[in-house]
Design a protein around this motif. Sequence first.
Motif, PDB file in Angstrom:
ATOM      1  N   ARG A  78      -3.810 -16.268 -13.833  1.00  0.00           N
ATOM      2  CA  ARG A  78      -2.956 -16.106 -12.658  1.00  0.00           C
ATOM      3  C   ARG A  78      -2.623 -14.643 -12.396  1.00  0.00           C
ATOM      4  N   HIS A  79      -2.600 -13.824 -13.441  1.00  0.00           N
ATOM      5  CA  HIS A  79      -2.135 -12.448 -13.308  1.00  0.00           C
ATOM      6  C   HIS A  79      -3.256 -11.416 -13.348  1.00  0.00           C
ATOM      7  N   LYS A  80      -4.473 -11.857 -13.113  1.00  0.00           N
ATOM      8  CA  LYS A  80      -5.581 -10.899 -13.076  1.00  0.00           C
ATOM      9  C   LYS A  80      -5.353  -9.822 -12.028  1.00  0.00           C
ATOM     10  N   TRP A  81      -4.755 -10.188 -10.898  1.00  0.00           N
ATOM     11  CA  TRP A  81      -4.485  -9.241  -9.821  1.00  0.00           C
ATOM     12  C   TRP A  81      -3.609  -8.091 -10.294  1.00  0.00           C
ATOM     13  N   LEU A  82      -2.651  -8.399 -11.182  1.00  0.00           N
ATOM     14  CA  LEU A  82      -1.728  -7.372 -11.655  1.00  0.00           C
ATOM     15  C   LEU A  82      -2.465  -6.338 -12.501  1.00  0.00           C
ATOM     16  N   ALA A  83      -3.339  -6.795 -13.377  1.00  0.00           N
ATOM     17  CA  ALA A  83      -4.121  -5.870 -14.193  1.00  0.00           C
ATOM     18  C   ALA A  83      -5.044  -5.022 -13.318  1.00  0.00           C
ATOM     19  N   GLN A  84      -5.643  -5.645 -12.306  1.00  0.00           N
ATOM     20  CA  GLN A  84      -6.500  -4.912 -11.385  1.00  0.00           C
ATOM     21  C   GLN A  84      -5.725  -3.803 -10.679  1.00  0.00           C
ATOM     22  N   ALA A 106       5.089 -10.844 -10.706  1.00  0.00           N
ATOM     23  CA  ALA A 106       4.155 -11.601 -11.548  1.00  0.00           C
ATOM     24  C   ALA A 106       4.882 -12.429 -12.593  1.00  0.00           C
ATOM     25  N   GLY A 107       6.057 -11.965 -13.017  1.00  0.00           N
ATOM     26  CA  GLY A 107       6.789 -12.663 -14.066  1.00  0.00           C
ATOM     27  C   GLY A 107       7.566 -13.876 -13.604  1.00  0.00           C
ATOM     28  N   ALA A 108       7.582 -14.145 -12.322  1.00  0.00           N
ATOM     29  CA  ALA A 108       8.298 -15.318 -11.806  1.00  0.00           C
ATOM     30  C   ALA A 108       7.656 -16.602 -12.334  1.00  0.00           C
TER      31      ALA A 108
END
Length: 232
Positions: A78-84, A106-108
């Motif tokens: 779900r959080h791949k976008w954040l790492a990108q 992202a932490g929600a």
Amino acid sequence: MRVALMQPYFLPYIGYFQLIGAVDLFVIYDNIKYTKKGWINRNRMLLNGSDTLFSLPLAAASDSLDVCERTLVAPPARHKWLAQMKGAYRHAPHFASTARLLDSIAGAPEENLFAFLHQALLKTCAHLDIGTPIRLSSTVPIDHALKGQDKVLAICQAVGASTYINAIGGTELYSRDQFAARGLQLQFLRSLPFDYPQFGAPFVPWLSIADVMMFNPVGTVRERVMTHYELI
């Protein structure tokens, strides 16, 4: 009262936030059909000088479901976008403050797509000090089987609007005469160009609001959101 209605989008471009800032009430559609090739769960960021898509991955489901019926995949995918995004902008001048906002988004805990998008929008507005009330379309007492302009008109009348403001891309969708017949003024918001340095490369416009915040102080972003547009 000035009102705008929009679909939910994930970290949309600055014009979306200008629309929120320009009105007295912003209505966000939660009971509309999810569109696979739209911008509901994806947007564009800057990567190596070019615009690149990032997205919220969704669990497999029928394409006929509404946005509020779709579910995100489980972490960590779900959080791949954040790492990108962190990888792309780690050297941006305002990375630290923007990354804290993105971490909070992202932490929600929300697994529901609309709930996630809604909280992301609220947090971004709070970060930019935009205080416009945001209401869910499903809470407005109208016939929700209505479509297009008829639904917009019904919502505007139900919430007591005097003016409806739409993004400039909707000029072909709405009739000033039809709005005037209901006692409503129709206006369109056009964002003015806002160029800023992006790692010294040629400027790429209209990326996610995250790009704007990575390269500009919050005060500058807020000023551009609240004033850097025209109503026609």
